[in-house]
Motif scaffolding. Structure first.
Motif, short mmCIF file in Angstrom:
data_model
loop_
_atom_site.label_atom_id
_atom_site.label_comp_id
_atom_site.label_asym_id
_atom_site.label_seq_id
_atom_site.Cartn_x
_atom_site.Cartn_y
_atom_site.Cartn_z
N TRP A 71 -5.43 -32.36 -29.68
CA TRP A 71 -6.60 -31.57 -29.32
C TRP A 71 -6.55 -31.13 -27.86
N ASN A 72 -6.15 -32.05 -26.98
CA ASN A 72 -6.09 -31.75 -25.55
C ASN A 72 -5.03 -30.70 -25.22
N LYS A 73 -4.07 -30.50 -26.10
CA LYS A 73 -3.01 -29.50 -25.88
C LYS A 73 -3.47 -28.10 -26.27
N LEU A 74 -4.55 -27.99 -27.03
CA LEU A 74 -5.00 -26.69 -27.50
C LEU A 74 -5.76 -25.95 -26.41
N ASN A 75 -5.62 -24.62 -26.42
CA ASN A 75 -6.42 -23.83 -25.49
C ASN A 75 -7.79 -23.57 -26.11
N ALA A 76 -8.69 -22.96 -25.35
CA ALA A 76 -10.06 -22.77 -25.81
C ALA A 76 -10.13 -21.93 -27.08
N THR A 77 -9.28 -20.90 -27.18
CA THR A 77 -9.28 -20.03 -28.36
C THR A 77 -8.83 -20.79 -29.60
N GLN A 78 -7.78 -21.60 -29.46
CA GLN A 78 -7.30 -22.40 -30.59
C GLN A 78 -8.34 -23.40 -31.07
N LYS A 79 -9.05 -24.00 -30.13
CA LYS A 79 -10.10 -24.95 -30.50
C LYS A 79 -11.22 -24.26 -31.28
N ARG A 80 -11.63 -23.09 -30.80
CA ARG A 80 -12.69 -22.35 -31.50
C ARG A 80 -12.24 -21.94 -32.90
#
Length: 202
Positions: A71-80
């Motif tokens: 999760w910490n490796k994901l950028n904001a767009t990927q998280k959304r």
């Protein structure tokens, strides 16, 4: 002047006591079940989606499913995108099933306990001649309100099953592959979800 000071002090004390009136896990579960049972169940009727989402922490579910490190490796767009895909999948795959079960069955709340950071609400579901014990797992958000992150029926836990499937997809094709896989799952026929597993919440 003295009366004004007393009144101001009384108001201040009332305001500081408001946060303590947090909603209980029992109330959250009851509200969610009521929403889904009173919903029309129609695929095109999204009226219940936003109210129900206030009781389900989809971000916490997504974060727990992929794991903190990933999760910490994901950028904001990927998280959304991941949270959105997970939410839409649950809305399409599980909401019609849950509506069918809660509308025709009866859910009784037995108890509420706290285990570490989680609130566990134990319930019993009667559907026809069958009875199942269902444990709802909730986690408090930043405001202190408990929100559903999983439910367990017998040996089956929704979040545990999601985690296993998500990890398999991540190992196979990464997070982008997982998001694409979740979006593909949105093409299922909701009636198939109901008819094939009429008593299965998970």
């Amino acid at each position: 002047m003295h009366r004004i000071l007393i009144l101001a002090l009384f108001i201040a004390l009332m305001l500081t006591s408001l946060p303590a009136q947090a909603q209980s896990g029992k109330n959250v579960v009851q509200d969610l079940v009521t929403l889904l049972s009173h919903w029309s169940g129609d695929d095109d009727d999204h009226s219940v989606f936003e109210p129900a989402a206030r009781h389900i922490d989809y971000q916490e579910m997504a974060e727990s499913s992929v794991g903190q490190i990933q999760w910490n490796k994901l950028n904001a767009t990927q998280k959304r995108e991941l949270v959105s895909a997970l939410r839409h999948l649950v809305e399409k795959r599980y909401y019609p099933r849950w509506h069918h079960i809660f509308h025709k069955g009866k859910l009784s709340i037995l108890s509420e306990t706290t285990s570490k950071n989680d609130v566990l609400v134990k319930t019993v579901l009667v559907f026809g001649k069958k009875q199942s014990h269902v444990t709802w797992r909730l986690r408090r958000n930043n405001n202190g309100d408990p929100m559903v992150i999983s439910l367990t029926v017998g040996e089956k836990d929704l979040l545990t099953r999601m985690t296993a499937r998500f990890q398999k997809q991540i190992a196979k094709s990464g997070v982008e592959g997982l998001i694409a896989w979740l979006k593909e799952k949105l093409d299922i026929d909701p009636n198939e979800s109901i008819n094939s597993t009429a008593m299965s919440l998970i």
